[in-house]
Each structure stands twice: as structure tokens, then as C-alpha cells.
Design a protein around this motif. Structure first.
Motif, PDB file in Angstrom:
ATOM      1  N   ASP A  66       0.839  -1.193   0.000  1.00 42.63           N
ATOM      2  CA  ASP A  66       0.000   0.000   0.000  1.00 42.63           C
ATOM      3  C   ASP A  66       0.878   1.247   0.000  1.00 42.63           C
ATOM      4  OD1 ASP A  66      -2.354  -1.529   0.161  1.00 42.63           O
ATOM      5  OD2 ASP A  66      -2.175  -1.649   2.350  1.00 42.63           O
ATOM      6  N   ARG A  67       0.554   2.171  -0.881  1.00 41.42           N
ATOM      7  CA  ARG A  67       1.322   3.421  -0.941  1.00 41.42           C
ATOM      8  C   ARG A  67       1.126   4.252   0.326  1.00 41.42           C
ATOM      9  NH1 ARG A  67       1.056   7.705  -5.977  1.00 41.42           N
ATOM     10  NH2 ARG A  67       2.384   9.346  -5.103  1.00 41.42           N
ATOM     11  N   PHE A  68      -0.132   4.310   0.810  1.00 42.61           N
ATOM     12  CA  PHE A  68      -0.451   5.081   2.000  1.00 42.61           C
ATOM     13  C   PHE A  68      -0.854   4.146   3.136  1.00 42.61           C
ATOM     14  CE2 PHE A  68      -1.074   8.073  -1.452  1.00 42.61           C
ATOM     15  CZ  PHE A  68      -0.470   9.220  -0.954  1.00 42.61           C
ATOM     16  N   GLN A  69      -0.426   4.496   4.332  1.00 43.57           N
ATOM     17  CA  GLN A  69      -0.756   3.719   5.516  1.00 43.57           C
ATOM     18  C   GLN A  69      -1.431   4.631   6.544  1.00 43.57           C
ATOM     19  OE1 GLN A  69       2.515   1.078   6.825  1.00 43.57           O
ATOM     20  NE2 GLN A  69       3.500   1.420   4.839  1.00 43.57           N
ATOM     21  N   PHE A  70      -1.983   4.010   7.588  1.00 45.83           N
ATOM     22  CA  PHE A  70      -2.687   4.729   8.663  1.00 45.83           C
ATOM     23  C   PHE A  70      -3.856   5.543   8.096  1.00 45.83           C
ATOM     24  CE2 PHE A  70       1.958   4.885   9.708  1.00 45.83           C
ATOM     25  CZ  PHE A  70       1.957   3.810  10.583  1.00 45.83           C
ATOM     26  N   HIS A  71      -4.564   4.958   7.142  1.00 42.42           N
ATOM     27  CA  HIS A  71      -5.647   5.671   6.461  1.00 42.42           C
ATOM     28  C   HIS A  71      -6.854   5.835   7.383  1.00 42.42           C
ATOM     29  CE1 HIS A  71      -8.889   6.443   3.535  1.00 42.42           C
ATOM     30  NE2 HIS A  71      -7.930   6.875   2.726  1.00 42.42           N
ATOM     31  N   GLU A  72      -7.363   7.051   7.462  1.00 39.42           N
ATOM     32  CA  GLU A  72      -8.582   7.363   8.220  1.00 39.42           C
ATOM     33  C   GLU A  72      -9.431   8.299   7.374  1.00 39.42           C
ATOM     34  OE1 GLU A  72      -7.925   8.772  12.318  1.00 39.42           O
ATOM     35  OE2 GLU A  72      -5.801   8.391  11.955  1.00 39.42           O
ATOM     36  N   SER A  73     -10.740   8.137   7.453  1.00 41.58           N
ATOM     37  CA  SER A  73     -11.627   9.040   6.724  1.00 41.58           C
ATOM     38  C   SER A  73     -12.937   9.199   7.476  1.00 41.58           C
ATOM     39  CB  SER A  73     -11.900   8.513   5.309  1.00 41.58           C
ATOM     40  OG  SER A  73     -12.603   9.467   4.546  1.00 41.58           O
ATOM     41  N   TYR A  74     -13.318  10.447   7.678  1.00 42.67           N
ATOM     42  CA  TYR A  74     -14.551  10.776   8.402  1.00 42.67           C
ATOM     43  C   TYR A  74     -15.322  11.799   7.578  1.00 42.67           C
ATOM     44  CZ  TYR A  74     -11.392   8.964  11.975  1.00 42.67           C
ATOM     45  OH  TYR A  74     -10.476   8.210  12.661  1.00 42.67           O
ATOM     46  N   SER A  75     -16.629  11.621   7.508  1.00 46.56           N
ATOM     47  CA  SER A  75     -17.467  12.510   6.710  1.00 46.56           C
ATOM     48  C   SER A  75     -17.376  13.947   7.224  1.00 46.56           C
ATOM     49  CB  SER A  75     -18.923  12.030   6.748  1.00 46.56           C
ATOM     50  OG  SER A  75     -19.738  12.880   5.969  1.00 46.56           O
ATOM     51  N   TRP A  76     -17.319  14.898   6.298  1.00 42.48           N
ATOM     52  CA  TRP A  76     -17.194  16.316   6.678  1.00 42.48           C
ATOM     53  C   TRP A  76     -18.258  17.149   5.951  1.00 42.48           C
ATOM     54  CZ3 TRP A  76     -12.410  19.825   5.232  1.00 42.48           C
ATOM     55  CH2 TRP A  76     -12.539  21.051   5.898  1.00 42.48           C
TER      56      TRP A  76
ATOM     57  N   THR B 180      -9.907  13.199   5.762  1.00 45.89           N
ATOM     58  CA  THR B 180      -9.153  12.020   5.359  1.00 45.89           C
ATOM     59  C   THR B 180      -7.681  12.227   5.677  1.00 45.89           C
ATOM     60  OG1 THR B 180     -10.716  11.576   3.558  1.00 45.89           O
ATOM     61  CG2 THR B 180      -8.560  10.492   3.449  1.00 45.89           C
ATOM     62  N   PHE B 181      -7.116  11.278   6.409  1.00 52.35           N
ATOM     63  CA  PHE B 181      -5.702  11.324   6.768  1.00 52.35           C
ATOM     64  C   PHE B 181      -5.030  10.053   6.271  1.00 52.35           C
ATOM     65  CE2 PHE B 181      -7.962  13.680  10.101  1.00 52.35           C
ATOM     66  CZ  PHE B 181      -7.300  14.895  10.076  1.00 52.35           C
ATOM     67  N   ALA B 182      -3.804  10.179   5.804  1.00 55.00           N
ATOM     68  CA  ALA B 182      -3.005   9.025   5.379  1.00 55.00           C
ATOM     69  C   ALA B 182      -1.559   9.489   5.263  1.00 55.00           C
ATOM     70  CB  ALA B 182      -3.496   8.461   4.049  1.00 55.00           C
ATOM     71  N   ALA B 183      -0.636   8.551   5.355  1.00 54.05           N
ATOM     72  CA  ALA B 183       0.783   8.910   5.291  1.00 54.05           C
ATOM     73  C   ALA B 183       1.543   7.919   4.425  1.00 54.05           C
ATOM     74  CB  ALA B 183       1.388   8.948   6.690  1.00 54.05           C
TER      75      ALA B 183
ATOM     76  N   PHE C 223       0.643  17.921   6.697  1.00 56.44           N
ATOM     77  CA  PHE C 223       1.395  16.769   6.187  1.00 56.44           C
ATOM     78  C   PHE C 223       0.576  15.480   6.223  1.00 56.44           C
ATOM     79  CE2 PHE C 223       5.197  19.350   7.623  1.00 56.44           C
ATOM     80  CZ  PHE C 223       5.619  19.662   6.331  1.00 56.44           C
ATOM     81  N   ALA C 224      -0.407  15.407   7.106  1.00 55.69           N
ATOM     82  CA  ALA C 224      -1.191  14.172   7.247  1.00 55.69           C
ATOM     83  C   ALA C 224      -2.429  14.146   6.366  1.00 55.69           C
ATOM     84  CB  ALA C 224      -1.614  13.997   8.710  1.00 55.69           C
TER      85      ALA C 224
END
Length: 512
Positions: free
Chosen positions: A60-70, A79-82, A133-134
Motif C-alpha cells: 500500500d502506498r499510503f498507511q494509517f488511512h482514516e476518513s470521516y465525513s465532513w 481524510t488522513f493518510a501517510a 502533512f497528514a
């Protein structure tokens, strides 16, 4: 552990800390400083855990993926990912903030200004830096890109020195204008990209965007990032802001905030607009090379220590720029590593310069001379920071500068050759600065300043020690960082549609 919401917690922690510190009464300045320091150390500890949890060889290119409706109507989410590039920048933020907070312990005169407010602004600034950055949603990135101006504006304007109001307004206006260019491109990208702000979805849609449209959208993003970096000719706000800001805040301004510009080019300009990136590359390379030489020449003639360090940073960003637009793995990895190493080296240089300025009560080089005879240890640290800044072999910046130059030389030899001249100029302005401030005959005026007889304190040793250790360790063993960076750089180059040139070996017979 991968399911743990690292990025959202890391983003919110400094914001909560800023609120807590701001609520501490002004009379309890020491408590405010202690709370701010502990809070930043908690952020550092969590960042280290996240670094350990990061899988270098993940598919996976991005890790620690999070996404919450806004804002569902706009397709905007929290949406956060690194990837590896974002991860090393987050670690740089986490390392520098506690160091700067400790270095700034006596920067605020509590009788005239509120220490809790100053340290709350530092934590608020950390919140925006982690967020930018996140973020993996372009609208969320834009929001953080804009609001990060606010705490730094107040830090410069309220707690700076000299022409602080002028510097703060100039900083704000330059960044705001750049933000308006980006906003236009963000809106345009939403329209042509399928009414979404999700980064990965937009990368997939990028190939279907009309060529002329993509070039205009690229230009909007690039101007915003070029101002933030800053690249020549968008650089004029930095010497004023760096010269007026408190030394610790200046270390963050140049060591962390400016990296948003080069990070944005790597994260957004190249993957979203691959054809436009290739089309604009020659112009970007020319601007980067001009910046290296031009800023180095201006640094040589500076009499203000903080402005001198600011100009050196403009030259360094030129090296980062040529590494990015060389479109090679070595150049790209070198650029990202340069962003990290520059943050450490220039952060250390700004902090040490701040220690000299605080003792002398002046930032003018001409007010020093022979200071090493009074504060030999502090002068030695300045010497080390200067050598790291000019990329002496054995220090971390040498590795990144070497990678940038070999990566650029393999595709753009003239730019690499001209940039190499900047190394010679770097030696000139750094060594001349050190010679004029710490070497030679002792300036008699220094004898009349009691603070100039006080060498490094225990607190100051604790401040500089981590940065010195990191600069030496990464100078001899950068592998843990380059292993994290490489996959992300290769993925970015794949998005751009470029690959490393095939090495060529001249034919010849053995024994010739």
C-alpha cells in the motif's frame, strides 16, 4: 496497530494542548512552559510509535488511512493518510517542536508579554503543521495550508523584534496570495476531477484532464508552493520574517513550515498533473538554479545573522527543487532527505544564532568578533551547525546534497554543474560568518556585556544535543530514513510517467 487512529490523534493533540496552555494564568509562566514541553514530548512519543508501526515494504502506498465525513455535498472528508514522504516530515515536526519550546524558555519577558499565549501559539502551529502533512483530502490540505499562517503571523507580529509588524504583514500577504492561486486550482480540480477532493481518486482521474486545463491547474498549485518554499523570485518575504521572528520560531519557519512548499510539489503537483509537471520542469529547474546562486551571493553580504541564515535556506531550497524536477529516484530521495536534514541543520543554526543574539542583545555580525574566546563551547556548536549547513561530509546534509547532485547530473548535467558552484559559495558565506563572529581579535565591546561570558547552560546543552546527534547519525547511516522515503518517491515518479535513465558503460578492453 495499523488500525489505531495515529494521524487524527497526532493532529488534535497539539490543538488541545494549545487550548490548555492558553487557559493558564499569565502569572504562571513557568507552568505554561512546562505543560507545553510535556505536551510536545507526548506528540513525539506517539510519532515514534507510528514510525515503528510503519511497514516499509508494504504494497500500500499510503498507511494509517482514516476518513470521516465532513461536507458530503462537496465530497470533502476528514481524510488522513501517510506515505514515506509524509511520515518523515511528521517526524521532523515532532522532533523540532520540543527542542524549540525548550530553546525558547526565556524568549518571552513575562512582565511585558504573555508566556502562555506564546507557547500556546507554538502548539497551535504544531497542530497545523501535522495536519498539512497528514491530510489526504485536497480541501482539508488547503484548509490547513491557510490556517497555519495565523499562529505564525501572531508569533512574528507580537513576539518578534525589529520591523516585526512589517515582516508579519508581508509574510501573511505573500502566503495569502499564494493561497488564492491554490484555491482557484482546487476549485477547478474539483470541477474537472469528478466532484471529489480525495487525493487517490483525483490521481486516477488526472489522465483524463484536458492538457491545457491541467497546466493551468498545475500553475496555480505551483505558485502557491513556490511562495511557501520559497523559490526565487517569490522569496523576499523570508529574510524579513526570519530576521524579525524569535529565534525558535524562525527555526520552525525555515525548518518546518517552508517544507510545506516542496512537500506540496511532490505530493500534489507531480502525481495530479504528470504531463504539466514534465512540461514545466525546465522552467522550474532554471528558477531553482538561479535561487541557489542568487541567495548564496546575497548571504555573503549580510550583516544580520538571522537574515543571513534565511538567505542560506533559499539557496538550499534551490537544491531541493532541482532534485524534485530531475525526475530520478536519487534526485527525489535526495530532495526529501534534504528537507529533513535541512530542517535539522538550519533549525540548529537558527537556535544557536538565537543564543548569541540573546547574549549580545544584537543580531549584527559587526557587533561580535572573537566571541569564541568568551564562549568557546557555544562557538564550537555554531561552527558545527555551520559545517552541517554547508553539507560537510559526515553530516546528514552531505548525503542528501550528494544524492540530489548525482540524480540531477544523470538527466540534466548543466544544472547540476551550476548548482555545484553553490556549494563553493556556501562555504564562503558560512565560514566568513563564523570567522567574523567567533574568531579573530576579541571585540572590546563584548567584554562589557556580562551575558557574553556565560557559555552553554545545561538547558541549552539539552536543546542542541539531539540535533547534533541526529545530524551525525544520519550523516553516517541514513538507511532507516531512505528506506522509508524510496517507495514513496518511486510511486510518485511512476505517477509522473518517468523512470531512471539506464546507466551506460563505454566499451573497452580490459588492460587498456
Amino acid at each position: 496497530m495499523k488500525d489505531f487512529p495515529f494521524l487524527s490523534i497526532l493532529t488534535l493533540l497539539p490543538l488541545v494542548g494549545a487550548v490548555v496552555v492558553a487557559c493558564i494564568p499569565r502569572a504562571k509562566a513557568e507552568l505554561a512552559k512546562l505543560v507545553a514541553l510535556i505536551w510536545s514530548l507526548v506528540v513525539l512519543a506517539l510519532s515514534i510509535v507510528m514510525w515503528v508501526a510503519f511497514t516499509v515494504d508494504s504494497q500500500d502506498r499510503f498507511q494509517f488511512h482514516e476518513s470521516y465525513s465532513w461536507i458530503p455535498a462537496w465530497g470533502a472528508n476528514f481524510t488522513f493518510a501517510a506515505d514515506g514522504i509524509a511520515l518523515v516530515m511528521l517526524m521532523l515536526v515532532a522532533v523540532l517542536f520540543p527542542v524549540v519550546i525548550l530553546a525558547s524558555w526565556h524568549d518571552v519577558d513575562s512582565s511585558r508579554r504573555s508566556a502562555p499565549t506564546y507557547f500556546a501559539l507554538l502548539l497551535a502551529f504544531e497542530f497545523t503543521m501535522i495536519g498539512v502533512f497528514a491530510a489526504a483530502d485536497i480541501f482539508l490540505f488547503y484548509v490547513f495550508f491557510e490556517i497555519m499562517l495565523i499562529p505564525m503571523y501572531f508569533i512574528i507580529g507580537s513576539f518578534g523584534s525589529g520591523q516585526k509588524q512589517y515582516a508579519a504583514v508581508k509574510f501573511f500577504l505573500y502566503s495569502l496570495v499564494g493561497g488564492l492561486f491554490m484555491l482557484a486550482s482546487v476549485v477547478g480540480l474539483w470541477v474537472v476531477g469528478g466532484h471529489t477532493f480525495d487525493f487517490e481518486a483525483l490521481v486516477k482521474a488526472g489522465g483524463s484532464i484536458n492538457t491545457d486545463t491541467a497546466r493551468w491547474l498545475f500553475l496555480g498549485f505551483f505558485v502557491a508552493f513556490a511562495i511557501k518554499a520559497p523559490f526565487f523570485p517569490f522569496h523576499t518575504w523570508l529574510p524579513d520574517s526570519g530576521g524579525a521572528a524569535p529565534a525558535g520560531a524562525a527555526a520552525l519557519l525555515v525548518g518546518v513550515m517552508d517544507k510545506v512548499g516542496t512537500f506540496g510539489i511532490l505530493r500534489y503537483c507531480l502525481p495530479l498533473f504528470p504531463e504539466a509537471s514534465r512540461w514545466f520542469a525546465p522552467a522550474a529547474l532554471v528558477l531553482a538554479v538561479i535561487g541557489i546562486i542568487y541567495a548564496a551571493l546575497l548571504a555573503v553580504g549580510q550583516n544580520d545573522l538571522k537574515r543571513l541564515v534565511s538567505y542560506t535556506s533559499i539557496a538550499h531550497f534551490g537544491f531541493i527543487g532541482i532534485g524534485i524536477f530531475a525526475f530520478t529516484t536519487q534526485g527525489g530521495t535526495g530532495s526529501v532527505l534534504y528537507m529533513v536534514n535541512h530542517g535539522l541543520a538550519t533549525g540548529l543554526l537558527f537556535i544557536v544564532v538565537g543564543m548569541f543574539v540573546a547574549r549580545r542583545g544584537s543580531a549584527l555580525v559587526s557587533d561580535f568578533g572573537g566571541a569564541g574566546k568568551l564562549v568557546p563551547v557555544l562557538a564550537g556548536v555554531l561552527f558545527f551547525a555551520g559545517l552541517a549547513s554547508l553539507a560537510l561530509p559526515g553530516t546528514a546534509p552531505f548525503v542528501s546534497e550528494f544524492l540530489v547532485l548525482i540524480g540531477t547530473f544523470s538527466t540534466h548535467k548543466p544544472y547540476a554543474v551550476i548548482a555545484t558552484a553553490g556549494i563553493v559559495l556556501a562555504a564562503a558565506y558560512v565560514l566568513w560568518m563564523i570567522q567574523r563572529t567567533t574568531q579573530g581579535t576579541l571585540n572590546p565591546a563584548l567584554d562589557a556585556v556580562p551575558a557574553m561570558r556565560k557559555d552553554l547552560t545545561l538547558r541549552e546543552k539539552v536543546v542542541v544535543a539531539p540535533l547534533i546527534v541526529l545530524l551525525l547519525v544520519l550523516g553516517f547511516y541514513p538507511k532507516p530514513v531512505t528506506d522509508v522515503i524510496n517507495p514513496a518517491v518511486q510511486a510518485t515518479l511512476q505517477d509522473v510517467g518517468t523512470q531512471d535513465p539506464t546507466p551506460t558503460v563505454a566499451d573497452g578492453k580490459a588492460g587498456r
